[in-house]
Motif scaffolding. Sequence first.
Motif, PDB file in Angstrom:
ATOM      1  N   ALA A 133       0.833  -1.199   0.000  1.00  0.00           N
ATOM      2  CA  ALA A 133       0.000   0.000   0.000  1.00  0.00           C
ATOM      3  C   ALA A 133       0.873   1.255   0.000  1.00  0.00           C
ATOM      4  O   ALA A 133       0.598   2.221  -0.720  1.00  0.00           O
ATOM      5  N   GLY A 134       1.925   1.234   0.811  1.00  0.00           N
ATOM      6  CA  GLY A 134       2.815   2.385   0.872  1.00  0.00           C
ATOM      7  C   GLY A 134       3.492   2.652  -0.469  1.00  0.00           C
ATOM      8  O   GLY A 134       3.636   3.804  -0.889  1.00  0.00           O
ATOM      9  N   ARG A 135       3.896   1.584  -1.149  1.00  0.00           N
ATOM     10  CA  ARG A 135       4.545   1.740  -2.458  1.00  0.00           C
ATOM     11  C   ARG A 135       3.592   2.364  -3.465  1.00  0.00           C
ATOM     12  O   ARG A 135       3.972   3.256  -4.235  1.00  0.00           O
ATOM     13  N   ARG A 136       2.317   1.933  -3.432  1.00  0.00           N
ATOM     14  CA  ARG A 136       1.347   2.426  -4.401  1.00  0.00           C
ATOM     15  C   ARG A 136       1.011   3.903  -4.193  1.00  0.00           C
ATOM     16  O   ARG A 136       0.746   4.625  -5.157  1.00  0.00           O
ATOM     17  N   VAL A 137       0.990   4.339  -2.931  1.00  0.00           N
ATOM     18  CA  VAL A 137       0.595   5.724  -2.651  1.00  0.00           C
ATOM     19  C   VAL A 137       1.790   6.645  -2.438  1.00  0.00           C
ATOM     20  O   VAL A 137       1.656   7.865  -2.387  1.00  0.00           O
ATOM     21  N   GLY A 138       2.988   6.055  -2.293  1.00  0.00           N
ATOM     22  CA  GLY A 138       4.182   6.858  -2.097  1.00  0.00           C
ATOM     23  C   GLY A 138       4.458   7.218  -0.653  1.00  0.00           C
ATOM     24  O   GLY A 138       5.156   8.201  -0.372  1.00  0.00           O
ATOM     25  N   PHE A 139       3.919   6.420   0.289  1.00  0.00           N
ATOM     26  CA  PHE A 139       4.164   6.639   1.715  1.00  0.00           C
ATOM     27  C   PHE A 139       5.145   5.576   2.210  1.00  0.00           C
ATOM     28  O   PHE A 139       5.178   4.463   1.690  1.00  0.00           O
ATOM     29  N   SER A 140       5.885   5.905   3.244  1.00  0.00           N
ATOM     30  CA  SER A 140       6.707   4.883   3.877  1.00  0.00           C
ATOM     31  C   SER A 140       5.794   3.945   4.667  1.00  0.00           C
ATOM     32  O   SER A 140       4.677   4.315   5.060  1.00  0.00           O
ATOM     33  N   THR A 141       6.275   2.743   4.905  1.00  0.00           N
ATOM     34  CA  THR A 141       5.508   1.790   5.716  1.00  0.00           C
ATOM     35  C   THR A 141       5.266   2.352   7.106  1.00  0.00           C
ATOM     36  O   THR A 141       4.181   2.186   7.675  1.00  0.00           O
ATOM     37  N   ALA A 142       6.265   3.048   7.643  1.00  0.00           N
ATOM     38  CA  ALA A 142       6.132   3.620   8.991  1.00  0.00           C
ATOM     39  C   ALA A 142       5.026   4.662   9.036  1.00  0.00           C
ATOM     40  O   ALA A 142       4.220   4.685   9.972  1.00  0.00           O
ATOM     41  N   LYS A 143       4.960   5.521   8.024  1.00  0.00           N
ATOM     42  CA  LYS A 143       3.918   6.563   8.001  1.00  0.00           C
ATOM     43  C   LYS A 143       2.535   5.941   7.926  1.00  0.00           C
ATOM     44  O   LYS A 143       1.611   6.346   8.646  1.00  0.00           O
ATOM     45  N   LEU A 144       2.381   4.955   7.048  1.00  0.00           N
ATOM     46  CA  LEU A 144       1.081   4.310   6.891  1.00  0.00           C
ATOM     47  C   LEU A 144       0.668   3.614   8.184  1.00  0.00           C
ATOM     48  O   LEU A 144      -0.497   3.681   8.602  1.00  0.00           O
ATOM     49  N   SER A 145       1.604   2.957   8.845  1.00  0.00           N
ATOM     50  CA  SER A 145       1.313   2.288  10.111  1.00  0.00           C
ATOM     51  C   SER A 145       0.900   3.300  11.170  1.00  0.00           C
ATOM     52  O   SER A 145      -0.050   3.068  11.929  1.00  0.00           O
ATOM     53  N   MET A 146       1.591   4.442  11.211  1.00  0.00           N
ATOM     54  CA  MET A 146       1.255   5.467  12.204  1.00  0.00           C
ATOM     55  C   MET A 146      -0.122   6.058  11.941  1.00  0.00           C
ATOM     56  O   MET A 146      -0.860   6.374  12.877  1.00  0.00           O
ATOM     57  N   MET A 147      -0.503   6.201  10.675  1.00  0.00           N
ATOM     58  CA  MET A 147      -1.839   6.707  10.347  1.00  0.00           C
ATOM     59  C   MET A 147      -2.906   5.727  10.798  1.00  0.00           C
ATOM     60  O   MET A 147      -3.908   6.109  11.403  1.00  0.00           O
ATOM     61  N   GLU A 148      -2.697   4.437  10.516  1.00  0.00           N
ATOM     62  CA  GLU A 148      -3.699   3.433  10.872  1.00  0.00           C
ATOM     63  C   GLU A 148      -3.831   3.268  12.382  1.00  0.00           C
ATOM     64  O   GLU A 148      -4.916   2.963  12.890  1.00  0.00           O
ATOM     65  N   ASN A 149      -2.742   3.455  13.103  1.00  0.00           N
ATOM     66  CA  ASN A 149      -2.765   3.296  14.560  1.00  0.00           C
ATOM     67  C   ASN A 149      -2.957   4.613  15.304  1.00  0.00           C
ATOM     68  O   ASN A 149      -2.874   4.650  16.529  1.00  0.00           O
ATOM     69  N   ALA A 150      -3.221   5.684  14.537  1.00  0.00           N
ATOM     70  CA  ALA A 150      -3.466   7.011  15.117  1.00  0.00           C
ATOM     71  C   ALA A 150      -2.334   7.445  16.039  1.00  0.00           C
ATOM     72  O   ALA A 150      -2.552   8.028  17.098  1.00  0.00           O
ATOM     73  N   VAL A 151      -1.103   7.162  15.628  1.00  0.00           N
ATOM     74  CA  VAL A 151       0.060   7.597  16.384  1.00  0.00           C
ATOM     75  C   VAL A 151       0.379   9.053  16.039  1.00  0.00           C
ATOM     76  O   VAL A 151       1.054   9.741  16.800  1.00  0.00           O
ATOM     77  N   GLN A 152      -0.110   9.506  14.906  1.00  0.00           N
ATOM     78  CA  GLN A 152       0.007  10.902  14.518  1.00  0.00           C
ATOM     79  C   GLN A 152      -1.271  11.278  13.776  1.00  0.00           C
ATOM     80  O   GLN A 152      -1.960  10.396  13.248  1.00  0.00           O
ATOM     81  N   PRO A 153      -1.631  12.569  13.725  1.00  0.00           N
ATOM     82  CA  PRO A 153      -2.865  12.949  13.020  1.00  0.00           C
ATOM     83  C   PRO A 153      -2.721  12.725  11.523  1.00  0.00           C
ATOM     84  O   PRO A 153      -1.634  12.892  10.954  1.00  0.00           O
ATOM     85  N   SER A 154      -3.790  12.313  10.893  1.00  0.00           N
ATOM     86  CA  SER A 154      -3.782  12.109   9.445  1.00  0.00           C
ATOM     87  C   SER A 154      -4.184  13.402   8.748  1.00  0.00           C
ATOM     88  O   SER A 154      -5.079  14.118   9.208  1.00  0.00           O
ATOM     89  N   ALA A 155      -3.536  13.681   7.628  1.00  0.00           N
ATOM     90  CA  ALA A 155      -3.874  14.857   6.834  1.00  0.00           C
ATOM     91  C   ALA A 155      -4.981  14.490   5.858  1.00  0.00           C
ATOM     92  O   ALA A 155      -4.970  13.397   5.274  1.00  0.00           O
TER      93      ALA A 155
END
Length: 285
Positions: free
Chosen positions: A32-54
């Motif tokens: 998923a990260g490769r397709r959208v251009g996000f790092s795996t870490a960023k995508l994981s943090m978004m899904e786990n609400a570790v940081q606010p999503s834009a």
Amino acid sequence: MGKPFRPTMLERAIGRTLGDWRKDRQFSLSEAGRRVGFSTAKLSMMENAVQPSAPVDVMALGFVYLVPAPERQQLVANTEHARRLRRPSAGEMGVLFDAVGEYGRLELEASSVRAFRIDVLPGFFQIPDYITALAKADDPLRAAVVAEQRIALREVRRQRLTDKNPLVVEVVLCEAALRQTVGGPRVMRAQLLHLIELAELANVTIRVMPFAAGAYPAVGSPFTILSFPHEQHDDVVYLQSVRRGSYVESPEERGPYMVRFTALQEIALTPCESLELIAEVLGSF
């Protein structure tokens, strides 16, 4: 250094939905990260609400996951609303997501639950016949569907009480919850026997507030306190009316509930005395 990010219930719901979208497409985090251009870490943090999503990131993921436009636009709107809530002029939270529907999932994520109930037993204690009787009394037209959904959730809840890292449950029940004849004497006998069995679990503590106690803290106001294993996920208090659920999240607002739950535990019968009263009530049916 600023305060660490603490996600609201709305932000956690957004992250959970992003995870559901990805899993529906059967994408791994890396794919998923490769397709959208996000790092795996960023995508994981978004899904786990570790940081606010834009909002723009949520929109991009919606396109990549081929989410229908109305559903995609709704989550983007939720994300924009969550961002506004962090401003001083923020309004009320809870109008853009299903608080009642989210509660079941939050309970499964929790490490502990502290609940105060007046005239009905907590959902994770209810047997199928008790659930069905409640559904028929509350909403006869939708009773079959509602009962089926709640019974399915009950099975998952039951597993949480006995899994490798079991949910820790502390409950204060008013005596009325034991004596309210939900579904008739046969159902209540089975329900109270189940309650006694659950009380034998090391991670379950049941205290009963007897009629003889008189007035007590939080009288007439049932509530549930959820705690979570993730260090960035604060405790939250859940309240539910007939048609709507809401969350109390700020430390100042949830504090009084914590204080009252402790006071309820001190006034109620001890766990051993509570089991004796449950057995006594069981014998009356």
